[in-house]
Scaffold this active site. Structure first.
Site, PDB file in Angstrom:
ATOM      1  NE  ARG A 162      -4.067 -10.272   1.912  1.00 37.02           N
ATOM      2  CZ  ARG A 162      -4.127  -8.856   1.395  1.00 37.02           C
ATOM      3  NH1 ARG A 162      -4.209  -7.863   1.929  1.00 37.02           N
ATOM      4  NH2 ARG A 162      -4.406  -9.018  -0.141  1.00 37.02           N
ATOM      5  CD  GLU A 184      -3.702   2.424  -3.708  1.00 35.43           C
ATOM      6  OE1 GLU A 184      -2.614   1.724  -3.574  1.00 35.43           O
ATOM      7  OE2 GLU A 184      -4.895   2.305  -3.182  1.00 35.43           O
ATOM      8  CG  HIS A 195      -2.039  -1.101   1.137  1.00 36.41           C
ATOM      9  ND1 HIS A 195      -2.335  -1.686   2.306  1.00 36.41           N
ATOM     10  CD2 HIS A 195      -2.689  -1.782   0.353  1.00 36.41           C
ATOM     11  CE1 HIS A 195      -3.074  -2.594   2.059  1.00 36.41           C
ATOM     12  NE2 HIS A 195      -3.451  -2.589   0.988  1.00 36.41           N
TER      13      HIS A 195
END
Length: 397
Positions: A241, A385, A180
């Site tokens: 996760r 992003e 990230h």
């Protein structure tokens, strides 16, 4: 200048076309189920509406080719000719220790990038397919790689090393890399612009909390630690996760369930986290609803989720000798007021005071959510992003 941003996953291709003169998105979308039956492309049109188009996409080159055709489509396209595209910026997942900044993609660079494939066997080859597809369809078009791991390359060795035999690092590059990075870089800079302060004078903790989540300690503009490790599995609890887990517990589970390496990886990456605890979903909105309805496992999952983020904030404040700013970003960070409130609860000792009304009113917009007398400024900053990738691409041309 027009920049196309591509993010190629193992079975998906996300894209956005930017007009860099105005820093606006002309169109965006994504192909799903690449190489599988039932493939389709979702397109966000210029008027804000969305359209889904079913189209057979056997592999990435065909997917990129179809996306190119949509960009110039007479009905839904936003450009008349592909020659209007000045460059393509690619999200590249794992650059290992090879790349600490974005680079123009040459044959030499791509060869070095391929050497990192072992570190991200699902992501890196898919990223490369996107690059090769553009090369085949538009030879000579400049392409730039922006690496998820690059921002974290400023971590000191004592932060990124694992306490395992040193030769494993020397032979196989086993260390903490973090992910990230493009998001952490964007929001850590953007929050300082938003507040009108110098990033080189501030200690910032960035919390990228979505289905995948990570926290980073950014001291004076440089990353000194981050929660993800060799892979995106380490760190905070995530949608599917596990986050941090005792290595002994991993081998114990492996023996009890008779799992091979792929089996235990699948369990920890795809069947754990919020989904593993609740058995309901990895979507925090659904978990919130279940918790409000009295589901005990959903309540437990939320408590675990928030607690682990809080622990990292405290740890990184200690590592940096304090914190001036905390940023909440990504899907959950930007939109889930309850998470932000719980993470910052009882943190007055650290100088954090949340304004309850401001916090509850903010969903996906830039805003300060701490009180005026809070020593630590807590801010929601939507991540971008794709804009970061487009900007890096433009700056390298």
């Amino acid at each position: 200048m027009k920049i196309l941003v591509l993010n190629c996953g193992s079975s998906s291709i996300k894209y956005a076309l930017y007009d860099m003169d105005s820093k606006t998105v002309m169109t965006s979308g994504g192909a799903e189920r690449v190489g599988l039956d039932g493939a389709f492309v979702k397109v966000k049109l210029a008027n804000g509406k969305k359209k889904q188009i079913m189209h057979d996409i056997p592999e990435h080159t065909e997917g990129v080719k179809f996306i190119f055709s949509l960009l110039t489509d007479p009905e839904i396209g936003v450009i008349k000719n592909l020659k209007e595209i000045d460059a393509v910026g690619h999200r590249m997942v794992h650059g290992g220790e090879k790349f600490n900044k974005s680079v123009v993609l040459t044959d030499e660079v791509l060869k070095v990038f391929e050497e990192c494939n072992d570190l991200a066997p699902l992501h890196n080859p898919a990223n490369l397919k996107g690059v090769n597809a553009v090369t085949e369809l538009m030879p000579g078009l400049p392409q730039v790689g922006v690496f998820d791991t690059a921002f974290h390359q400023t971590m000191p060795d004592y932060a990124y090393m694992y306490a395992i035999p040193y030769e494993l690092y020397e032979k196989y590059g086993i260390r903490r890399y973090g992910f990230h990075g493009t998001s952490h870089r964007y929001v850590s800079k953007r929050v300082c612009d938003f507040l009108g302060v110098n990033p080189e004078e501030k200690k910032v903790i960035t919390c990228h909390i979505g289905n995948g989540g990570s926290v980073a300690a950014v001291k004076y503009g440089k990353c000194m630690d981050t929660s993800m490790g060799l892979t995106p599995l380490e760190g905070v609890m995530m949608g599917t996760r596990s986050g941090d887990i005792d290595g002994g517990a991993v081998s114990f589970i492996q023996k009890k369930l008779n799992l091979d390496a792929d089996g235990i990886s699948n369990l920890l990456n795809k069947k754990s986290g919020v989904f593993g605890i609740t058995g309901i979903s990895s979507d925090m909105r659904e978990i919130d609803a279940a918790a409000e309805a009295g589901d005990k496992k959903a309540v437990l999952a939320l408590n675990m989720y928030n607690y682990r983020i809080k622990k990292y904030i405290g740890a990184y404040a200690a590592a940096m000798g304090g914190a001036d700013i905390i940023v909440m970003t990504a899907g959950v960070g930007e939109n889930q007021a309850s998470m932000r409130a719980e993470v910052c609860k009882d943190m007055e000792w650290m100088g954090i005071k949340i304004d309850k009304e401001k916090n509850e009113a903010i969903h996906g917009e830039e805003a300060i959510i701490s009180t005026e007398d809070s020593k630590v400024t807590v801010v929601v900053i939507p991540t971008d992003e794709e804009l970061m990738i487009a900007t890096d691409t433009m700056n390298l041309l």
